[in-house]
Write a protein that holds these residues in place. Structure first.
Motif, mmCIF file in Angstrom:
data_model
loop_
_atom_site.group_PDB
_atom_site.id
_atom_site.type_symbol
_atom_site.label_atom_id
_atom_site.label_comp_id
_atom_site.label_asym_id
_atom_site.label_seq_id
_atom_site.Cartn_x
_atom_site.Cartn_y
_atom_site.Cartn_z
ATOM 1 N N SER A 43 0.805 -1.112 -0.053
ATOM 2 C CA SER A 43 0.009 -0.041 0.079
ATOM 3 C C SER A 43 1.100 1.350 -0.008
ATOM 4 C CB SER A 43 -0.932 0.011 1.097
ATOM 5 O OG SER A 43 -1.805 -1.077 1.103
ATOM 6 N N VAL A 94 -8.171 7.697 -6.529
ATOM 7 C CA VAL A 94 -8.652 6.543 -6.905
ATOM 8 C C VAL A 94 -7.437 5.544 -7.004
ATOM 9 C CG1 VAL A 94 -9.361 5.551 -9.545
ATOM 10 C CG2 VAL A 94 -10.012 7.798 -8.763
ATOM 11 N N ALA A 97 -5.465 5.629 -2.893
ATOM 12 C CA ALA A 97 -6.430 5.051 -1.662
ATOM 13 C C ALA A 97 -7.051 4.003 -2.216
ATOM 14 C CB ALA A 97 -7.250 6.333 -1.620
ATOM 15 N N GLY A 98 -7.595 3.743 -3.318
ATOM 16 C CA GLY A 98 -8.297 2.701 -3.749
ATOM 17 C C GLY A 98 -7.447 1.400 -3.461
ATOM 18 N N PHE A 99 -6.332 1.384 -3.923
ATOM 19 C CA PHE A 99 -5.510 0.129 -3.951
ATOM 20 C C PHE A 99 -5.204 -0.256 -2.366
ATOM 21 C CE2 PHE A 99 -1.239 -1.967 -3.347
ATOM 22 C CZ PHE A 99 -1.509 -3.056 -4.060
ATOM 23 N N VAL A 101 -6.940 0.531 0.243
ATOM 24 C CA VAL A 101 -8.119 0.003 1.008
ATOM 25 C C VAL A 101 -8.493 -1.324 0.628
ATOM 26 C CG1 VAL A 101 -10.597 0.380 1.377
ATOM 27 C CG2 VAL A 101 -9.018 2.250 1.674
ATOM 28 N N THR A 102 -8.480 -1.516 -0.546
ATOM 29 C CA THR A 102 -8.842 -2.815 -1.229
ATOM 30 C C THR A 102 -7.657 -4.003 -0.817
ATOM 31 O OG1 THR A 102 -9.896 -1.794 -3.188
ATOM 32 C CG2 THR A 102 -9.433 -4.298 -3.337
ATOM 33 N N GLY A 206 -4.931 4.076 3.145
ATOM 34 C CA GLY A 206 -5.742 4.444 2.237
ATOM 35 C C GLY A 206 -6.857 5.554 2.749
ATOM 36 N N LEU A 210 -7.258 9.384 1.078
ATOM 37 C CA LEU A 210 -8.621 9.823 0.719
ATOM 38 C C LEU A 210 -8.865 11.251 1.308
ATOM 39 C CD1 LEU A 210 -10.828 6.804 1.409
ATOM 40 C CD2 LEU A 210 -10.466 8.033 -0.800
#
Length: 334
Positions: A43, A94, A97-99, A101-102, A206, A210
């Motif tokens: 991350s 996108v 943060a997206g990577f 959290v996922t 993440g 954001l």
């Protein structure tokens, strides 16, 4: 070299230093994450990749926004810098943060760690040193600019129209916090043998991204729409105009940030009834000279003579709407 040009040059240097630091860190974190299997490390690698891409977009913002005015864009291209800065914020939102959290959620569900922890600690420590150097440059620029505008660094960051230095400062600060979160997650996972902490750290990284992306996106949208200068600067512009000998009253005063270093000032002015056309022209020239000399960022000054109205009390009747929430009614930079 003018103050505005010096600031632009320093902003470019700040962005380049931050971009080079983030690129080196991203490669190191990615290697460490693949070797250790740590979600927090991967991350953080995504965080640094997002930051590196952001610096490229911010450099593009500085380059494109600095183009001179032409017939199709008579007020210049300053606002284009906010478009690119907005793209940078969205990429952080996108991609970074997206990577994070996922991947954090996946790690909590799978509980898998494939390698050694030592390499993660080494890379995190080295990254912290490099990010600190990049942040130190941004802090130096923020302090210098806040002194120039006679305000505090915190207020400067909140009100400045130079979104590049604001972005670098926030991203480098977030990077240091993210490194601490990653170290905490890796350490707790090693101590407890439970990879859930590594996943939680990844999710927190993440969320941190954001927050930073949200702040930068909101700031750039405000500037794209057409934000006024801070309240203290607006008052000083009004006072400077009111001191002109032929001016009776400032009827309306409007300002707008056209770019990081470009401000537009437009005012409806009630001149003395006995003022001649030549005197009004001379006063308009003097107003522009005084304002641009005191504030080099003021690029355009337009004065519109207006007729006295019955019951006029000699004061400004129609000033720009109350400061926006991010101006707070407090003094600050342009």
């Amino acid at each position: 070299m003018s103050e505005a040009a010096e600031v632009k040059t320093e902003s470019v240097g700040t962005v380049i230093v931050a971009g080079a630091a983030n690129l080196a860190i991203a490669v190191a974190k990615l290697i460490a994450g693949l070797i250790s299997g740590s979600a927090a490390m991967l991350s953080e690698a995504a965080h640094s990749v997002a930051d590196t891409t952001t610096e490229v977009l911010l450099y593009q913002a500085l380059r494109r926004g600095a183009r001179p005015a032409d017939t199709r864009h008579p007020f210049g291209y300053g606002k284009e810098s906010y478009v690119w800065a907005f793209f940078a914020a969205m990429f952080t939102f996108v991609a970074g943060a997206g990577f994070a959290v996922t991947h954090g959620v996946t790690t909590i569900l799978v509980h898998k760690h494939s390698g050694d922890y030592l390499v993660s600690y080494i890379v995190l420590g080295a990254s912290f040193v490099i990010e600190s150097i990049s942040l130190a440059r941004a802090v130096r620029q923020v302090r210098g600019e806040s002194r120039r505008w006679r305000t505090t660094p915190r207020r400067f960051l909140r009100l400045t129209a130079d979104t590049t230095v604001k972005a670098v400062f926030l991203e480098d600060s977030a990077a240091l916090i993210g490194l601490l979160l990653a170290a905490l997650g890796v350490g707790l996972s090693q101590a407890t043998g439970d990879e859930v902490w590594d996943g939680v750290a990844s999710i927190l990284i993440g969320v941190l991204l954001l927050v930073v992306a949200g702040i930068l996106a909101s700031n750039n949208l405000s500037l794209l729409v057409g934000r006024a200068v801070p309240e203290r600067l607006r008052r000083e512009i009004e006072q400077e105009l009111a001191r002109l000998p032929e001016v009776e009253r400032i009827d309306t005063l409007l300002t707008m940030q056209l770019g990081p270093d470009d401000i537009l000032v437009a005012a409806k002015v009630d001149f003395r009834d006995e003022a001649t056309g030549a005197a009004i022209e001379a006063t308009a020239d003097e107003a522009e000279r005084r304002l641009t000399e005191r504030y080099p960022e003021i690029r355009y000054v337009f004065l519109d003579p207006t007729r006295s109205l019955p019951g006029a009390d000699g004061r400004t009747r129609n000033i720009q709407a109350a400061p926006s929430p991010d101006a707070g009614g407090e003094p600050g930079p342009a």
